[in-house]
Scaffold this motif. Structure first.
Motif: not given
Length: 477
Positions: A369-370, A391-396, A401-405, A416-422
């Motif tokens: 969805r993101t 961070d994105i909640m991946g759930s199911r 595709h390597g999608i990050y915040t 502003v965003w807070f991203d845990t290391p990939h």
């Protein structure tokens, strides 16, 4: 393993197990089965308020999902969020028990009632289902309901009544609503969502057409929405009742006043004034939701006065513009919105209230969805004065595709965003999620000002951030 659940088979079953019993869609089903005398057990991976409510019913809950949890169960129900490699689901499918997905069970349940009012639409399902349930409850009707969120007046997201009436939130995700048995289908709107499944808006419209065609008695629909009207083309043999702003609709509304969270409006039926009503949730879109609930209530035999009374006493479902706290001059609200259109209408409603600045704190839900709606999310979030993205909640899903915040953050003005290391976010632990939320909270505390409103958005667990922020502000105070 059998996946066929007939009424005859159900009459012989005594023990039912729910995989993911803490989910908002599973809890009301467990309530209904519990009320009907079945022995219930369930499991979930995370401790939540819902699990506490489940335990208070006397239902055995396993924290953590393991193969041995299903022992003795004759019917095992699981949600779409449960992945194929879940050990409990694997054991269930290898057992002699009947194994069914939640949507199949909900379909069986809706067939038990003579007036199943099934509320569908891309946006507003939970609010409208809750409004309609509130109307029935306030009118003294012993309603059954399955709602996607918690309604304070019934103490949860569902209840089992003895009347012929049932309110059911009908979700289009993977065509789950096509498994239901609606007597009256209520269509609020038709928009682009779940495109990882539907692919095109045309396919979504086709599914809503199929749902409307399944209704045995009536369809109540948004006459102002072009996609909804298109989904009704060719539907016949049942009563068609429209609602919207346009006076050409069967039900229409005209706003009288807005003050704080209260909106007063005049209700018209076929051009004639029925009377005045009010709602205590903000936004013009909620007036349309109220009209849909009003139409369904009157179709079911309730008076305008009863419907208006119920709407006036409705102060929102949990996680639908829910006031969490007012502390140190900051108003903290939580909202389940997780689609760009939902976020847009909620932010516009908030901007229409008299706050200094509007903050949006967004937890994206699922990578697909993101990715598909990223530009739309960016445009919606830009309505806020400041956006904070977790961070994105991946759930199911797995992050194939390597999608990050940061991808959404860089597209969004004033964000502003807070991203845990990939390298670790795709296998995020509870501790890492907590740290991510704490980083967001620290930023908000340093930068929020008296007179601001902050809204947490998302269908995951971002509500925990809102509650933790309020607690921390009180402790600091």
């Amino acid at each position: 393993m059998s996946s066929v659940l007939t009424e005859e088979a159900l009459s012989k079953i005594k023990r039912v197990h729910f995989i993911g019993i803490g989910g908002s869609g599973m809890y009301p089903l467990a309530q209904i089965f519990h009320t009907k005398g079945y022995e219930i057990s369930g499991s979930d991976n995370n401790e939540t308020e819902t699990l506490e409510a489940v335990r208070k019913l006397g239902i055995k809950v396993f924290l953590g999902q393991r193969a041995e949890n299903i022992q003795g169960a004759e019917l095992i129900i699981y949600t779409a969020a449960i992945m194929a490699d879940n050990p409990e689901l694997i054991a269930a499918k290898a057992s002699d028990a009947i194994v069914c997905e939640r949507a199949d069970i909900l379909g069986v349940i809706t067939g038990w009632y003579d007036n199943a009012l099934c509320v569908c639409g891309t946006h507003g399902k939970t609010t409208t289902s809750s409004m309609l349930t509130q109307i029935f409850v306030d009118a003294g009707e012993d309603i059954s309901c399955v709602i996607g969120g918690k309604l304070p007046s019934i103490g949860g997201s569902g209840r089992a009544g003895r009347s012929k009436d049932m309110v059911c939130e009908a979700c289009e995700y993977q065509d789950h609503f096509l498994k239901l048995h609606p007597d009256c289908a209520i269509i609020l709107n038709v928009d682009a969502d779940h495109l990882e499944y539907f692919k095109t808006i045309e396919n979504i419209i086709k599914s809503f057409h199929s749902f409307a065609d399944m209704a045995t008695k009536a369809v109540i629909y948004n006459g102002d929405d072009a996609n909804t009207r298109k989904s009704l083309e060719g539907i016949s043999g049942k009563e068609l009742i429209s609602f919207g702003w346009d006076k050409a609709n069967d039900y229409s509304a005209e706003i009288i006043s807005k003050k704080g969270l209260v909106t007063k409006f005049t209700v018209f039926y076929k051009g004639e004034v029925l009377g005045e009503a009010e709602i205590n949730v903000p936004g013009d879109h909620n007036v349309l939701n109220a009209l849909a609930a009003m139409a369904a209530a009157r179709y079911s035999g309730l008076s305008f006065e009863a419907a208006a009374k119920g709407l006036a006493s409705f102060h929102g479902a949990i996680r639908r513009f829910q006031l969490i706290d007012k502390v140190k001059g900051l108003t903290i609200v939580d909202d389940y919105a997780h689609h760009p259109k939902e976020i847009e209408v909620t932010l516009r409603a908030a901007k229409g209230l008299d706050f200094k600045r509007v903050w949006a704190v967004f937890q994206p839900f699922t990578y697909s969805r993101t990715e598909i709606l990223m530009d739309d999310f960016a445009r919606a979030l830009e309505i806020a004065d400041i956006s904070v993205i977790t961070d994105i909640m991946g759930s199911r899903e797995k992050n194939e595709h390597g999608i990050y915040t940061e991808m959404l953050g860089t597209k969004t003005k004033n964000a502003v965003w807070f991203d845990t290391p990939h390298e670790v976010v795709d296998k995020q632990t509870a501790e890492q999620k907590e740290k991510n939320f704490d980083e967001c909270i620290d930023y908000i505390i340093k930068n929020a000002e008296e007179g601001d409103i902050l809204i947490t958005f998302g269908c995951g667990d971002v509500y925990k951030l809102a509650k933790k922020l309020a607690k921390k502000l009180r402790e600091n105070d």
